[in-house]
Structures are given as structure tokens and as C-alpha cells.
Design a protein around this motif. Structure first.
Motif, PDB file in Angstrom:
ATOM      1  N   PRO A 143      44.428 -76.149  -2.354  1.00 52.19           N
ATOM      2  CA  PRO A 143      44.944 -74.922  -3.005  1.00 52.19           C
ATOM      3  C   PRO A 143      44.581 -74.816  -4.484  1.00 52.19           C
ATOM      4  CG  PRO A 143      46.628 -75.880  -1.601  1.00 52.19           C
ATOM      5  CD  PRO A 143      45.517 -76.876  -1.675  1.00 52.19           C
ATOM      6  N   LEU A 144      44.339 -75.946  -5.137  1.00 54.01           N
ATOM      7  CA  LEU A 144      43.996 -75.901  -6.551  1.00 54.01           C
ATOM      8  C   LEU A 144      42.593 -75.367  -6.796  1.00 54.01           C
ATOM      9  CD1 LEU A 144      45.499 -79.323  -7.695  1.00 54.01           C
ATOM     10  CD2 LEU A 144      46.532 -77.062  -7.871  1.00 54.01           C
ATOM     11  N   ARG A 145      41.774 -75.308  -5.745  1.00 55.66           N
ATOM     12  CA  ARG A 145      40.438 -74.762  -5.925  1.00 55.66           C
ATOM     13  C   ARG A 145      40.476 -73.283  -6.281  1.00 55.66           C
ATOM     14  NH1 ARG A 145      37.681 -77.446  -0.501  1.00 55.66           N
ATOM     15  NH2 ARG A 145      37.964 -79.643  -1.109  1.00 55.66           N
ATOM     16  N   LEU A 146      41.542 -72.597  -5.907  1.00 61.15           N
ATOM     17  CA  LEU A 146      41.678 -71.185  -6.280  1.00 61.15           C
ATOM     18  C   LEU A 146      41.784 -71.016  -7.788  1.00 61.15           C
ATOM     19  CD1 LEU A 146      44.211 -70.068  -3.512  1.00 61.15           C
ATOM     20  CD2 LEU A 146      41.711 -69.819  -3.510  1.00 61.15           C
ATOM     21  N   LEU A 147      42.245 -72.055  -8.470  1.00 58.04           N
ATOM     22  CA  LEU A 147      42.335 -72.036  -9.928  1.00 58.04           C
ATOM     23  C   LEU A 147      41.088 -72.623 -10.585  1.00 58.04           C
ATOM     24  CD1 LEU A 147      46.045 -73.247 -10.280  1.00 58.04           C
ATOM     25  CD2 LEU A 147      45.179 -70.905 -10.230  1.00 58.04           C
ATOM     26  N   ARG A 148      40.035 -72.803  -9.782  1.00 55.88           N
ATOM     27  CA  ARG A 148      38.758 -73.357 -10.261  1.00 55.88           C
ATOM     28  C   ARG A 148      38.920 -74.764 -10.850  1.00 55.88           C
ATOM     29  NH1 ARG A 148      34.738 -69.655 -10.242  1.00 55.88           N
ATOM     30  NH2 ARG A 148      35.335 -67.440 -10.059  1.00 55.88           N
ATOM     31  N   ILE A 149      39.789 -75.531 -10.239  1.00 55.67           N
ATOM     32  CA  ILE A 149      39.978 -76.928 -10.625  1.00 55.67           C
ATOM     33  C   ILE A 149      39.058 -77.792  -9.769  1.00 55.67           C
ATOM     34  CG2 ILE A 149      41.608 -78.847 -10.712  1.00 55.67           C
ATOM     35  CD1 ILE A 149      43.791 -76.855 -11.279  1.00 55.67           C
ATOM     36  N   PRO A 150      38.241 -78.676 -10.379  1.00 55.72           N
ATOM     37  CA  PRO A 150      37.278 -79.484  -9.595  1.00 55.72           C
ATOM     38  C   PRO A 150      37.961 -80.596  -8.820  1.00 55.72           C
ATOM     39  CG  PRO A 150      37.183 -80.098 -11.902  1.00 55.72           C
ATOM     40  CD  PRO A 150      38.130 -78.929 -11.827  1.00 55.72           C
ATOM     41  N   VAL A 151      38.608 -80.239  -7.734  1.00 57.74           N
ATOM     42  CA  VAL A 151      39.360 -81.214  -6.948  1.00 57.74           C
ATOM     43  C   VAL A 151      38.428 -82.254  -6.325  1.00 57.74           C
ATOM     44  CG1 VAL A 151      40.931 -81.496  -4.994  1.00 57.74           C
ATOM     45  CG2 VAL A 151      41.156 -79.517  -6.494  1.00 57.74           C
ATOM     46  N   ASP A 152      37.288 -81.800  -5.809  1.00 54.99           N
ATOM     47  CA  ASP A 152      36.358 -82.735  -5.170  1.00 54.99           C
ATOM     48  C   ASP A 152      35.842 -83.773  -6.163  1.00 54.99           C
ATOM     49  OD1 ASP A 152      36.656 -81.464  -2.752  1.00 54.99           O
ATOM     50  OD2 ASP A 152      34.934 -80.142  -3.050  1.00 54.99           O
ATOM     51  N   ASP A 153      35.554 -83.349  -7.379  1.00 54.80           N
ATOM     52  CA  ASP A 153      35.087 -84.304  -8.392  1.00 54.80           C
ATOM     53  C   ASP A 153      36.178 -85.306  -8.736  1.00 54.80           C
ATOM     54  OD1 ASP A 153      32.715 -82.927  -8.434  1.00 54.80           O
ATOM     55  OD2 ASP A 153      33.254 -81.681 -10.155  1.00 54.80           O
ATOM     56  N   TRP A 154      37.418 -84.836  -8.816  1.00 54.49           N
ATOM     57  CA  TRP A 154      38.524 -85.761  -9.073  1.00 54.49           C
ATOM     58  C   TRP A 154      38.682 -86.751  -7.920  1.00 54.49           C
ATOM     59  CZ3 TRP A 154      43.007 -82.163 -11.177  1.00 54.49           C
ATOM     60  CH2 TRP A 154      42.594 -81.629 -12.402  1.00 54.49           C
ATOM     61  N   ALA A 155      38.539 -86.268  -6.700  1.00 53.72           N
ATOM     62  CA  ALA A 155      38.668 -87.150  -5.542  1.00 53.72           C
ATOM     63  C   ALA A 155      37.569 -88.209  -5.532  1.00 53.72           C
ATOM     64  CB  ALA A 155      38.630 -86.330  -4.259  1.00 53.72           C
ATOM     65  N   VAL A 156      36.355 -87.803  -5.880  1.00 56.60           N
ATOM     66  CA  VAL A 156      35.248 -88.761  -5.926  1.00 56.60           C
ATOM     67  C   VAL A 156      35.479 -89.798  -7.018  1.00 56.60           C
ATOM     68  CG1 VAL A 156      32.801 -89.008  -6.450  1.00 56.60           C
ATOM     69  CG2 VAL A 156      33.568 -87.188  -4.927  1.00 56.60           C
ATOM     70  N   ALA A 157      35.932 -89.360  -8.181  1.00 55.88           N
ATOM     71  CA  ALA A 157      36.202 -90.304  -9.267  1.00 55.88           C
ATOM     72  C   ALA A 157      37.304 -91.285  -8.881  1.00 55.88           C
ATOM     73  CB  ALA A 157      36.592 -89.540 -10.533  1.00 55.88           C
ATOM     74  N   LEU A 158      38.335 -90.785  -8.202  1.00 49.80           N
ATOM     75  CA  LEU A 158      39.408 -91.671  -7.750  1.00 49.80           C
ATOM     76  C   LEU A 158      38.906 -92.669  -6.714  1.00 49.80           C
ATOM     77  CD1 LEU A 158      42.414 -92.423  -7.653  1.00 49.80           C
ATOM     78  CD2 LEU A 158      42.729 -90.639  -5.939  1.00 49.80           C
ATOM     79  N   ALA A 159      38.077 -92.208  -5.797  1.00 49.59           N
ATOM     80  CA  ALA A 159      37.554 -93.111  -4.764  1.00 49.59           C
ATOM     81  C   ALA A 159      36.681 -94.204  -5.381  1.00 49.59           C
ATOM     82  CB  ALA A 159      36.748 -92.307  -3.742  1.00 49.59           C
ATOM     83  N   LEU A 160      35.843 -93.841  -6.327  1.00 51.44           N
ATOM     84  CA  LEU A 160      34.979 -94.842  -6.963  1.00 51.44           C
ATOM     85  C   LEU A 160      35.803 -95.848  -7.755  1.00 51.44           C
ATOM     86  CD1 LEU A 160      32.006 -92.607  -8.169  1.00 51.44           C
ATOM     87  CD2 LEU A 160      32.134 -94.060  -6.140  1.00 51.44           C
TER      88      LEU A 160
END
Length: 269
Positions: A143-160
Motif C-alpha cells: 500500500p505504501l507504493r501509492l505514496l511513491r515510497i520505494p518499498v522494494d528497495d527497502w526490502a532488498v536492503a533489509l534482505a542483504l
């Protein structure tokens, strides 16, 4: 005459799931993150004995269902017990109701709260694969993608970060052990001792930075060979019936504990 051997302390094991196939292991990683978030909010606003006891009961039940062995628990160092005794004695001097034990009871409640939260985080670490965290974060943050928040980039950074953390801990342990094995001249003065500590600290920091950069380069090559960072957060995993049952059970237990805290215990106090 036999020499007594001191038992080897068990280290802290983080971000490494305990092998097994149980109902807790099979839960979606997003469900566990929701449970942790909800319980954290509950204990933040209502850190009473009833919510703490309810969460401790949930953690214990989850550990039994997941068949977590006792060997997974780290050894408690003696200095920590000493600090707890000193802290309890100091808090007891504050007095307060009831019967002058208010300070000690508050200290015990905060200590129990800390232990429960650590146990909750440990349960997620012991029963969840690190590779499942990033897709769960990406799905929950959709849902945060509607606010143009880079959720996928945050998820990748957290995974790494989660994948690199245990690896770097092992590297630092090897570096520290190798440093201790090196012959060192005994300093004669306090100034020489301080200079030796400063040189050792600089050498360890330099070696740690070098190892970290080397590991980061190797991880980057491995990610590129497997299709890029987009594959990290694209794992198709969703919640199922077991996840709904687990969320409902946690909500019922926490709700009952909160009602008990706000009604019976508040009136009694």
C-alpha cells in the motif's frame, strides 16, 4: 587427580533458523512480522504483568510447537547476573507501593519485558528463513507504493543486511581469534600498553573493513549472476489458512490479557 573442565559457553545464534518442519516454521514470514509488530505496540502502551505473561505464554507455546532445543539458547554470562542483582538492589531502595517494593517490582517488570521481547525476536529468527523476509516486507508494504515510497528497495536492503550480518559476525570472530594468536611483546609501561591497544584496534578495524568490502563484492557478483536485486523481493509467498488461525489466536490471547490488565488488575491495584 582429574582436572575439572569448565563448560563451553553457548554463543548467541542470530538469523539462522533451527532445522525442522513444524507449524511455526511453515507460517508465512509476513504473519510473524505482523505478530511481532502487534505485540510490540501492545507492550509499548500497556507494559503490565498480564500482557507480559500472555506474550511469554505465546512464546513458550511457539517454542514447544517448533521443537526448539535448549541448545539454541545462549549461555547467560555471570557478569549479567551480577548486574541484575545490583540493579534489583538499587531499584528496591526507591521504595514505593505496595509495602515499599514498588521500585523492585518495576525493575522486575522491565526485566521480564526485555526477556519476553528478546524471546519473541529469537523465535522469529529460529523459525524463519532469511530469504523469506524481503518478499514479506515487500508484500506488506505494497500500500505504501501509492505514496511513491520505494518499498522494494527497502526490502532488498533489509534482505542483504540480514544475510550479511551472520557472515560478518563469523568473519570478525576469526579475525579476533587470529589476532589473539599472534605473539605480542609484554608492555613495560602504561604508555606502551595504551599504544599497543591503539595499534590493535586500528589493525582490527582495517581488517574488518577489508573483509566487509570483499564480502560485499562477492555478494554483488552472486546477485548479478542470479538475475539482479529484483529477484530478492519477488518470491511468491502469501498467507494461508494457518496464518489466519495464528493471527486470530494471538489477537484473542493478547486481547484477553489487555482486558484483564485494564479491568481486574487495575481495580485491584
Amino acid at each position: 587427580m582429574t582436572a575439572t573442565t569448565r563448560p563451553t559457553p553457548r554463543p548467541v545464534v542470530l538469523l539462522r533458523p533451527v532445522p525442522g518442519d513444524s507449524a511455526v516454521h511453515r507460517l508465512w514470514a509476513g504473519t510473524k512480522l505482523i505478530v511481532v509488530f502487534g505485540i510490540s505496540v501492545l507492550l509499548t502502551f500497556y507494559p503490565g504483568w498480564a500482557p507480559i505473561g500472555a506474550v511469554a505464554l505465546l512464546v513458550f507455546a511457539a517454542a514447544r510447537i517448533a521443537r526448539i532445543p535448549r541448545g539454541a539458547l545462549p549461555s547467560v554470562p555471570r557478569w549479567l547476573w551480577v548486574l541484575l542483582v545490583i540493579g534489583g538492589a538499587t531499584a528496591a531502595m526507591a521504595g514505593g507501593d505496595p509495602a515499599g517494593l514498588g521500585g523492585l517490582l518495576n525493575f522486575l517488570r522491565i526485566t521480564a519485558l526485555s526477556i519476553v521481547l528478546l524471546g519473541l525476536g529469537a523465535m522469529v529468527s529460529w523459525t524463519t528463513n532469511v530469504a523469506d523476509i524481503a518478499p514479506a516486507v515487500a508484500t506488506l508494504g505494497r500500500p505504501l507504493r501509492l505514496l511513491r515510497i520505494p518499498v522494494d528497495d527497502w526490502a532488498v536492503a533489509l534482505a542483504l543486511a540480514l544475510r550479511a550480518f551472520p557472515m560478518l559476525i563469523d568473519e570478525f570472530r576469526v579475525l579476533y581469534a587470529a589476532r589473539r594468536l599472534r605473539p605480542r611483546p609484554r608492555p613495560r609501561t602504561r604508555r606502551e600498553r595504551r599504544r599497543r591497544w591503539a595499534r590493535e584496534a586500528i589493525d582490527l578495524i582495517t581488517a574488518a573493513i577489508t573483509v566487509t568490502l570483499r564480502r560485499a563484492d562477492e555478494m554483488g557478483d552472486a546477485i548479478t549472476a542470479r538475475g539482479g536485486v529484483g529477484q530478492i523481493s519477488a518470491y511468491p509467498a502469501r498467507a494461508g489458512l494457518a496464518d489466519a488461525v495464528a493471527l486470530t489466536l494471538v489477537a484473542v490471547v493478547c486481547g484477553a490479557a489487555l482486558a484483564l490488565e485494564l479491568t481486574v488488575l487495575t481495580t485491584t491495584g
